[in-house]
Design an enzyme around this catalytic site. Structure first.
Site, PDB file in Angstrom:
ATOM      1  N   ARG A  20       3.784  30.553  -1.889  1.00  0.00           N
ATOM      2  CA  ARG A  20       4.999  30.889  -2.881  1.00  0.00           C
ATOM      3  C   ARG A  20       6.727  31.021  -2.177  1.00  0.00           C
ATOM      4  O   ARG A  20       7.607  30.490  -2.468  1.00  0.00           O
ATOM      5  CB  ARG A  20       5.531  31.643  -3.937  1.00  0.00           C
ATOM      6  CG  ARG A  20       3.903  31.152  -4.711  1.00  0.00           C
ATOM      7  CD  ARG A  20       3.444  32.338  -6.244  1.00  0.00           C
ATOM      8  NE  ARG A  20       2.623  33.219  -5.805  1.00  0.00           N
ATOM      9  CZ  ARG A  20       3.239  34.542  -5.513  1.00  0.00           C
ATOM     10  NH1 ARG A  20       4.613  34.853  -5.809  1.00  0.00           N
ATOM     11  NH2 ARG A  20       2.388  35.619  -5.743  1.00  0.00           N
ATOM     12  N   MET A  49      -3.409  28.232  -0.198  1.00  0.00           N
ATOM     13  CA  MET A  49      -3.422  28.565  -0.928  1.00  0.00           C
ATOM     14  C   MET A  49      -2.151  28.448  -2.083  1.00  0.00           C
ATOM     15  O   MET A  49      -1.562  29.829  -2.389  1.00  0.00           O
ATOM     16  CB  MET A  49      -4.457  30.938  -1.087  1.00  0.00           C
ATOM     17  CG  MET A  49      -5.569  30.286  -0.917  1.00  0.00           C
ATOM     18  SD  MET A  49      -6.765  29.868  -1.822  1.00  0.00           S
ATOM     19  CE  MET A  49      -6.829  32.334  -1.809  1.00  0.00           C
ATOM     20  N   GLY A  87      -1.393  29.835  -5.161  1.00  0.00           N
ATOM     21  CA  GLY A  87      -0.861  31.162  -5.871  1.00  0.00           C
ATOM     22  C   GLY A  87      -0.608  32.230  -5.099  1.00  0.00           C
ATOM     23  O   GLY A  87      -0.029  33.601  -5.404  1.00  0.00           O
ATOM     24  N   SER A  88      -0.380  32.289  -3.400  1.00  0.00           N
ATOM     25  CA  SER A  88      -0.693  33.353  -2.963  1.00  0.00           C
ATOM     26  C   SER A  88       1.444  33.384  -2.258  1.00  0.00           C
ATOM     27  O   SER A  88       1.713  32.525  -2.333  1.00  0.00           O
ATOM     28  CB  SER A  88      -1.363  33.440  -1.526  1.00  0.00           C
ATOM     29  OG  SER A  88      -0.435  32.436  -1.179  1.00  0.00           O
ATOM     30  N   PRO A  89       1.230  34.741  -2.414  1.00  0.00           N
ATOM     31  CA  PRO A  89       2.155  35.734  -2.031  1.00  0.00           C
ATOM     32  C   PRO A  89       3.556  34.563  -0.801  1.00  0.00           C
ATOM     33  O   PRO A  89       4.524  34.432  -1.655  1.00  0.00           O
ATOM     34  CB  PRO A  89       2.695  36.684  -1.763  1.00  0.00           C
ATOM     35  CG  PRO A  89       1.662  36.697  -2.190  1.00  0.00           C
ATOM     36  CD  PRO A  89       0.555  35.703  -1.929  1.00  0.00           C
TER      37      PRO A  89
END
Lengths: 221, 221
Positions: A16, A9, A11-13
């Site tokens: 990233r 996903m 944007g998920s930390p």
């Protein structure tokens, strides 16, 4: 044919953290988006790949691995140079990095997610007790960073990258980092020295916008 | 050579038992120092100096202080193991061990703690949703163990030891493992092949005594 698929996903930390690590190593990932808000991870094809059906999941030419902190270490061990400073071979240096990774999972990221993710989903924050836990966790990180430029030793490691992914998530909410001066100082520097920071920030901004759009939907109701 | 290895611990704590069993498997002698965390002994200044996060288990190896049970276990293998069998050096094999360790912390043990820690504190457990999460987590472990004798690969690793410490903790609260036949099978076998199992049993019994005392206390009120 060489394939490195990252089911993720954007944007998920955890995603990233992997993106930044791959950038640091010069490894190209083939991104496969899985929208967990609508249960895409439960599709049979994905459960076949990862029976725990979580993201991010990496498939390196048929080798499947999940848990972001296991993935980042795997990438360095498999594709980094020998005794890479990102995850050095010395047992004591490694132990410190590992402790910081487990601190991120069990204390820092854990407390942040428990307080802020309900806020992002429902508009209502978590309890005062859960906010206290976030402040405690950042307090510990602040202590770890006393007189230190990096979270685990004297150079950038995967612990910095993972914790950077977590700490940068505070950009999506109203959280004052200046209360934690060592963290603030480390964060400002990490942005300059961590490969893939721009990509991390872009994904955060997209995630922030996505939530704004979707929360407005909630408020309408 | 092994000089002074101070181990700050409490016998009931699952993470502490992970380290005790790993040390036993490696033939490493620990100088055990009991900390009663229910009476706040971990907050004494001398201990906070060693570990600013003041958690147990904490290992101090000739002045080098390390905490987080899974980081300690890995450290002991890398530093003192005669070979790499408990924590393989091969990146792919190691990644699977790491994923299982992180599954243990973030999913398996986490679900146990969310439901049962309130029980330890107040005599009352968590919500039915919390209990369902335990069942889901043990279900995942059951899937991982399909056709497997060990949790991560074809021989005993620190992932088996950590998950053994966790699953044995379930015995303190009479959780029914029989619904998970692969876990049940693995658990019965692990008890026979994991060094230090007897000490683990003692620790779980201490925890069980504490749980029963709490329940009795709650009944009185």
């Amino acid at each position: 044919i060489f394939t490195m698929d990252l089911y993720n996903m954007a944007g998920s930390p955890s995603t990233r953290a992997i993106i930044m690590t791959a950038k640091a190593l010069g490894v190209e990932l083939n991104s496969k988006n899985v929208n967990t808000f609508v249960g895409e991870q439960l599709k049979p094809e994905f459960v076949k790949i990862n029976p725990q059906h979580t993201i991010p999941t990496l498939v390196d030419n048929g080798f499947v691995i999940w848990e972001s902190r296991a993935i980042v270490v795997y990438l360095v061990e498999q594709y980094g140079k020998k005794d890479s400073p990102l995850y050095p071979e010395d047992p004591q240096k490694r132990a410190l990095i590992n402790q910081r990774l487990y601190f991120d999972m069990g204390t820092l990221y854990d407390s942040f997610a428990k307080y802020f993710f309900p806020l992002l989903r429902t508009g209502k924050p978590g309890s005062q007790e859960s906010l206290d836990k976030v402040n405690n966790a950042f307090g510990f990180l602040n202590t770890f960073l006393e007189g230190q430029d990096y979270v685990a030793g004297s150079e950038l490691t995967v612990a910095d990258i993972v914790i950077l992914a977590t700490v940068s998530t505070t950009e999506m909410v109203d959280f004052d980092l200046s209360k934690f001066p060592n963290v603030d100082r480390w964060y400002k520097n990490a942005q300059k020295v961590t490969p893939g920071w721009d990509e991390n920030m872009k994904r955060l901004e997209n995630a922030k916008q996505f939530l704004k759009d979707n929360m407005i939907e909630k408020l309408k109701v | 050579t092994i000089g002074n290895m101070d181990f700050y611990y409490s016998p009931g704590s699952s993470g502490c038992r992970t380290v005790l069993m790993t040390a036993k498997a490696l033939g490493v002698e620990l100088n055990k120092k009991y900390l009663n965390t229910r009476e706040g002994e971990q907050l004494k200044p001398e201990f906070v100096k060693l570990n600013p996060q003041h958690t147990i288990p904490t290992l101090v190896d000739n002045g080098f202080s390390i905490w987080e049970s899974r980081a300690i276990a890995i450290y002991l293998v890398e530093k003192y193991g005669k070979d790499d069998s408990l924590f393989p050096k091969d990146p792919k094999k190691q990644a699977v061990v790491n994923q299982r360790l992180q599954f243990d912390m973030g999913t398996l043990y986490d679900s146990f703690a969310n439901y049962y820690y309130p029980l330890f504190r107040t005599g009352q457990p968590g919500t039915p949703e919390d209990f369902k999460k335990i069942e889901t987590a043990v279900g995942f472990l059951n899937t991982f163990l399909e056709g497997q004798d060990y949790v991560a690969g074809d021989h005993l690793t620190v992932a088996d030891i950590a998950i053994l410490a966790t699953i044995s903790t379930f015995e303190a609260v009479d959780f029914d493992l029989s619904k998970y036949p692969n876990v049940d099978r693995w658990y019965k076998s692990a008890q026979k092949v994991t060094p230090g199992w007897d000490e683990n049993v003692e620790g779980v019994q201490r925890l069980k005594d504490m749980v029963n005392a709490k329940k009795a206390e709650h009944k009185k009120n």
